[in-house]
Design a protein around this motif. Structure first.
Motif, PDB file in Angstrom:
ATOM      1  N   GLY A 138      50.321 -29.357  39.454  1.00 28.08           N
ATOM      2  CA  GLY A 138      49.368 -30.381  39.051  1.00 28.08           C
ATOM      3  C   GLY A 138      48.672 -30.118  37.731  1.00 28.08           C
ATOM      4  N   TYR A 139      48.982 -28.979  37.094  1.00 30.85           N
ATOM      5  CA  TYR A 139      48.420 -28.681  35.782  1.00 30.85           C
ATOM      6  C   TYR A 139      49.490 -28.916  34.718  1.00 30.85           C
ATOM      7  CZ  TYR A 139      44.686 -26.341  38.332  1.00 30.85           C
ATOM      8  OH  TYR A 139      43.646 -26.052  39.171  1.00 30.85           O
ATOM      9  N   GLU A 140      49.159 -29.642  33.668  1.00 30.87           N
ATOM     10  CA  GLU A 140      50.136 -29.983  32.651  1.00 30.87           C
ATOM     11  C   GLU A 140      50.046 -29.028  31.472  1.00 30.87           C
ATOM     12  OE1 GLU A 140      51.558 -33.764  29.856  1.00 30.87           O
ATOM     13  OE2 GLU A 140      49.843 -33.949  31.208  1.00 30.87           O
ATOM     14  N   CYS A 141      51.108 -28.252  31.268  1.00 38.06           N
ATOM     15  CA  CYS A 141      51.178 -27.357  30.113  1.00 38.06           C
ATOM     16  C   CYS A 141      51.653 -28.154  28.903  1.00 38.06           C
ATOM     17  CB  CYS A 141      52.139 -26.204  30.390  1.00 38.06           C
ATOM     18  SG  CYS A 141      51.607 -25.082  31.696  1.00 38.06           S
ATOM     19  N   THR A 142      50.812 -28.297  27.923  1.00 38.30           N
ATOM     20  CA  THR A 142      51.137 -29.140  26.773  1.00 38.30           C
ATOM     21  C   THR A 142      51.569 -28.331  25.561  1.00 38.30           C
ATOM     22  OG1 THR A 142      48.809 -29.130  26.145  1.00 38.30           O
ATOM     23  CG2 THR A 142      49.570 -30.958  27.522  1.00 38.30           C
ATOM     24  N   SER A 143      51.536 -27.014  25.654  1.00 37.72           N
ATOM     25  CA  SER A 143      51.920 -26.188  24.513  1.00 37.72           C
ATOM     26  C   SER A 143      52.872 -25.085  24.957  1.00 37.72           C
ATOM     27  CB  SER A 143      50.678 -25.566  23.861  1.00 37.72           C
ATOM     28  OG  SER A 143      49.986 -24.754  24.796  1.00 37.72           O
ATOM     29  N   LYS A 144      53.495 -24.447  23.986  1.00 34.03           N
ATOM     30  CA  LYS A 144      54.396 -23.346  24.286  1.00 34.03           C
ATOM     31  C   LYS A 144      53.592 -22.137  24.773  1.00 34.03           C
ATOM     32  CE  LYS A 144      58.139 -24.556  21.105  1.00 34.03           C
ATOM     33  NZ  LYS A 144      58.977 -24.066  19.964  1.00 34.03           N
ATOM     34  N   PRO A 145      54.259 -21.235  25.480  1.00 32.80           N
ATOM     35  CA  PRO A 145      53.537 -20.062  25.970  1.00 32.80           C
ATOM     36  C   PRO A 145      53.211 -19.094  24.842  1.00 32.80           C
ATOM     37  CG  PRO A 145      55.873 -19.847  26.444  1.00 32.80           C
ATOM     38  CD  PRO A 145      55.675 -21.240  25.913  1.00 32.80           C
ATOM     39  N   ALA A 146      52.294 -18.198  25.120  1.00 32.51           N
ATOM     40  CA  ALA A 146      52.000 -17.093  24.219  1.00 32.51           C
ATOM     41  C   ALA A 146      52.438 -15.809  24.911  1.00 32.51           C
ATOM     42  CB  ALA A 146      50.512 -17.053  23.893  1.00 32.51           C
ATOM     43  N   TYR A 164      50.453 -18.970  29.876  1.00 29.81           N
ATOM     44  CA  TYR A 164      50.579 -20.426  29.795  1.00 29.81           C
ATOM     45  C   TYR A 164      49.198 -21.053  29.957  1.00 29.81           C
ATOM     46  CZ  TYR A 164      55.652 -21.258  29.897  1.00 29.81           C
ATOM     47  OH  TYR A 164      56.983 -21.359  29.576  1.00 29.81           O
ATOM     48  N   GLU A 165      48.887 -22.029  29.138  1.00 32.50           N
ATOM     49  CA  GLU A 165      47.613 -22.737  29.231  1.00 32.50           C
ATOM     50  C   GLU A 165      47.851 -24.207  29.530  1.00 32.50           C
ATOM     51  OE1 GLU A 165      44.584 -20.303  26.368  1.00 32.50           O
ATOM     52  OE2 GLU A 165      45.949 -21.728  25.385  1.00 32.50           O
ATOM     53  N   ALA A 166      47.023 -24.752  30.407  1.00 34.19           N
ATOM     54  CA  ALA A 166      47.052 -26.185  30.706  1.00 34.19           C
ATOM     55  C   ALA A 166      45.696 -26.756  30.330  1.00 34.19           C
ATOM     56  CB  ALA A 166      47.364 -26.427  32.175  1.00 34.19           C
ATOM     57  N   GLY A 167      45.552 -27.128  29.071  1.00 33.26           N
ATOM     58  CA  GLY A 167      44.265 -27.593  28.588  1.00 33.26           C
ATOM     59  C   GLY A 167      43.219 -26.498  28.680  1.00 33.26           C
ATOM     60  N   SER A 168      41.988 -26.892  28.946  1.00 30.34           N
ATOM     61  CA  SER A 168      40.898 -25.921  29.065  1.00 30.34           C
ATOM     62  C   SER A 168      40.574 -25.588  30.514  1.00 30.34           C
ATOM     63  CB  SER A 168      39.635 -26.474  28.389  1.00 30.34           C
ATOM     64  OG  SER A 168      39.232 -27.698  29.013  1.00 30.34           O
ATOM     65  N   SER A 169      41.319 -26.190  31.449  1.00 32.74           N
ATOM     66  CA  SER A 169      40.951 -26.051  32.852  1.00 32.74           C
ATOM     67  C   SER A 169      41.766 -25.013  33.611  1.00 32.74           C
ATOM     68  CB  SER A 169      41.093 -27.401  33.574  1.00 32.74           C
ATOM     69  OG  SER A 169      42.444 -27.853  33.520  1.00 32.74           O
ATOM     70  N   TYR A 170      42.879 -24.548  33.030  1.00 29.08           N
ATOM     71  CA  TYR A 170      43.732 -23.641  33.794  1.00 29.08           C
ATOM     72  C   TYR A 170      44.545 -22.762  32.857  1.00 29.08           C
ATOM     73  CZ  TYR A 170      47.317 -21.957  37.013  1.00 29.08           C
ATOM     74  OH  TYR A 170      48.145 -21.151  37.748  1.00 29.08           O
ATOM     75  N   THR A 171      44.635 -21.474  33.195  1.00 26.34           N
ATOM     76  CA  THR A 171      45.458 -20.517  32.456  1.00 26.34           C
ATOM     77  C   THR A 171      46.161 -19.609  33.443  1.00 26.34           C
ATOM     78  OG1 THR A 171      43.834 -20.497  30.644  1.00 26.34           O
ATOM     79  CG2 THR A 171      45.486 -18.757  30.658  1.00 26.34           C
ATOM     80  N   ALA A 172      47.451 -19.385  33.229  1.00 23.87           N
ATOM     81  CA  ALA A 172      48.235 -18.505  34.100  1.00 23.87           C
ATOM     82  C   ALA A 172      48.798 -17.349  33.286  1.00 23.87           C
ATOM     83  CB  ALA A 172      49.366 -19.274  34.769  1.00 23.87           C
ATOM     84  N   TYR A 173      48.862 -16.177  33.917  1.00 22.34           N
ATOM     85  CA  TYR A 173      49.361 -14.967  33.272  1.00 22.34           C
ATOM     86  C   TYR A 173      50.459 -14.348  34.130  1.00 22.34           C
ATOM     87  CZ  TYR A 173      45.119 -15.385  30.504  1.00 22.34           C
ATOM     88  OH  TYR A 173      44.128 -15.854  29.680  1.00 22.34           O
ATOM     89  N   GLU A 347      45.768  -9.304  22.662  1.00 22.80           N
ATOM     90  CA  GLU A 347      45.985 -10.242  21.566  1.00 22.80           C
ATOM     91  C   GLU A 347      47.371 -10.861  21.689  1.00 22.80           C
ATOM     92  OE1 GLU A 347      45.071  -8.699  17.768  1.00 22.80           O
ATOM     93  OE2 GLU A 347      43.088  -7.960  18.364  1.00 22.80           O
ATOM     94  N   PHE A 348      47.401 -12.154  21.925  1.00 26.58           N
ATOM     95  CA  PHE A 348      48.639 -12.871  22.145  1.00 26.58           C
ATOM     96  C   PHE A 348      49.163 -13.499  20.862  1.00 26.58           C
ATOM     97  CE2 PHE A 348      49.153 -12.853  26.733  1.00 26.58           C
ATOM     98  CZ  PHE A 348      47.893 -12.467  27.165  1.00 26.58           C
ATOM     99  N   LYS A 349      50.490 -13.676  20.836  1.00 26.38           N
ATOM    100  CA  LYS A 349      51.150 -14.406  19.753  1.00 26.38           C
ATOM    101  C   LYS A 349      51.807 -15.643  20.344  1.00 26.38           C
ATOM    102  CE  LYS A 349      52.330 -10.201  17.168  1.00 26.38           C
ATOM    103  NZ  LYS A 349      53.461  -9.391  16.620  1.00 26.38           N
ATOM    104  N   ASN A 350      51.782 -16.730  19.618  1.00 26.82           N
ATOM    105  CA  ASN A 350      52.455 -17.944  20.070  1.00 26.82           C
ATOM    106  C   ASN A 350      53.969 -17.773  19.971  1.00 26.82           C
ATOM    107  OD1 ASN A 350      50.066 -19.368  20.600  1.00 26.82           O
ATOM    108  ND2 ASN A 350      49.892 -19.954  18.446  1.00 26.82           N
ATOM    109  N   LEU A 351      54.664 -18.250  20.981  1.00 31.52           N
ATOM    110  CA  LEU A 351      56.123 -18.137  21.013  1.00 31.52           C
ATOM    111  C   LEU A 351      56.756 -19.111  20.030  1.00 31.52           C
ATOM    112  CD1 LEU A 351      58.365 -16.604  22.463  1.00 31.52           C
ATOM    113  CD2 LEU A 351      58.450 -18.489  24.121  1.00 31.52           C
TER     114      LEU A 351
END
Length: 351
Positions: A138-146, A164-173, A347-351
């Motif tokens: 139910g969370y929409e990931c709109t960007s590439k992972p870091a 992975y980030e889904a807007g400002s409401s959810y982040t998964a590691y 410190e993450f890098k964008n994929l």
């Protein structure tokens, strides 16, 4: 209470209702370990972290820094890069710990109220499959992972952390190791609107949240040099005489006591005491914290609470004693060098 260990922002993804510290296979609503033979150290956590440490910053942990392990370091980088670019699949490590709400692997949590994810844990999965699992929840990931390479345990071999980030409401590691010449998922965790998670570059993890104004839960632990999670402490904290719910062996009796004691006091007295059940290794502790600053709660009131608990064969202690007990447990498993203050932001890098 130790402010470092407790936040009031959300329902923890590794709450005490999940897994007691001494039994990584005692399944609750969120958080599970798959390895039936693993030691009694498993639970959950995220990233955002403490003050930056020059020695620990993940930015310095690029693939070029694997020279301590020679060719093994370069091979690890190649394995991770192949997974990151989508040309290879990852598997579940046999000590995988799920501290997320995603139900990545089928387990006892699947029965009755929720279905596990569609992630193919048998034949393997790609990095894009992780995004699909998040979207399905139910969370929409709109960007590439870091991603980040981090040498947990400082053994000269990096682990891979994907975010992975889904807007400002959810982040998964997701944490991966290079076990047996393949990329294996060892740990997953997330954070959302009502729960907070720190995954630091030294492997320390803190995951706490709230299920209401008067109930909070969570855990602390750390990742070892293989990216495997070890739980230090799980706890469930309540105010106002609310009940403890976390599969503790004496929680029913404890709830009866705190309910009866609170009802004997006026509202100001009853609301000034916080009760906490804590699991550290195989041990359970039942605690109180007195936040009264008005003198409404006297020493006699506390002694009455202690006496009522004793009648139920429950030893209740001041929560201030818990920090030392956690450190003692960390020493017993050789992980007392991994602390919140010793870690920094990854410190993450964008994929």
């Amino acid at each position: 209470m130790a402010a470092l260990l407790l936040t009031s922002v959300g329902v923890s993804a590794c709450s005490v209702t999940d897994i007691k510290g001494g039994d990584p296979n005692a399944i609750g609503s969120q958080g599970t370990a798959l390895d039936n033979n693993s030691s009694s150290n498993n639970e959950a956590g995220d990233t955002s972290g403490a003050s930056e440490s020059a020695d620990n910053t993940a930015a310095s942990n690029t693939e070029g820094n694997n020279t301590a392990s020679g060719n093994a370091g370069n091979q690890t980088s190649d394995l991770y890069e192949s997974f990151l670019n989508g040309s290879s699949k990852a598997k579940l490590n046999d000590k995988f710990f799920d501290g997320s709400i995603l139900l990545i692997a089928p387990d006892d949590r699947s029965a009755g109220y929720e279905q596990p994810s569609n992630l193919d844990t048998v034949n393997g999965f790609t990095i894009d499959d992780l995004k699909t699992v998040i979207n399905d929840y139910g969370y929409e990931c709109t960007s590439k992972p870091a991603y980040a390479y981090v040498d947990f345990g400082k053994d000269g071999t990096n682990e891979l952390v994907v975010r992975y980030e889904a807007g400002s409401s959810y982040t998964a590691y997701f944490v991966f190791s290079d076990a047996s010449g393949s990329v294996e998922l060892t740990y997953a965790a997330d954070q959302g609107e009502r729960w907070s998670l720190d995954l630091l570059d030294n492997g320390f993890i803190s995951n706490y949240g709230s299920s209401g104004a008067g109930a909070h839960s969570g855990c602390t632990g750390a990742l070892d040099s293989q990216g495997v999670y070890h739980n230090f402490q799980s706890e469930y904290e309540v105010y106002y005489g609310w009940g403890i719910y976390g599969d503790y062996s004496k929680e029913e009796d404890f709830n009866e006591v705190i309910d009866a004691w609170a009802k004997e006091k006026d509202s100001r007295q009853g609301e000034s005491i916080c009760y906490t059940a804590v699991a550290i290794g195989d041990a359970e502790y039942y605690c109180y914290s007195n936040y009264d600053e008005t003198g409404a709660i006297t020493d006699d009131d506390i002694n009455e609470l202690v006496t009522m608990c004793a009648a139920k064969n429950i030893d209740i202690i001041d929560y201030d004693q818990i920090e030392a007990k956690v450190l003692e447990y960390q020493k017993s498993i050789g992980m007392d060098n991994i602390t919140y203050d010793g870690g920094g932001q990854i410190e993450f890098k964008n994929l």
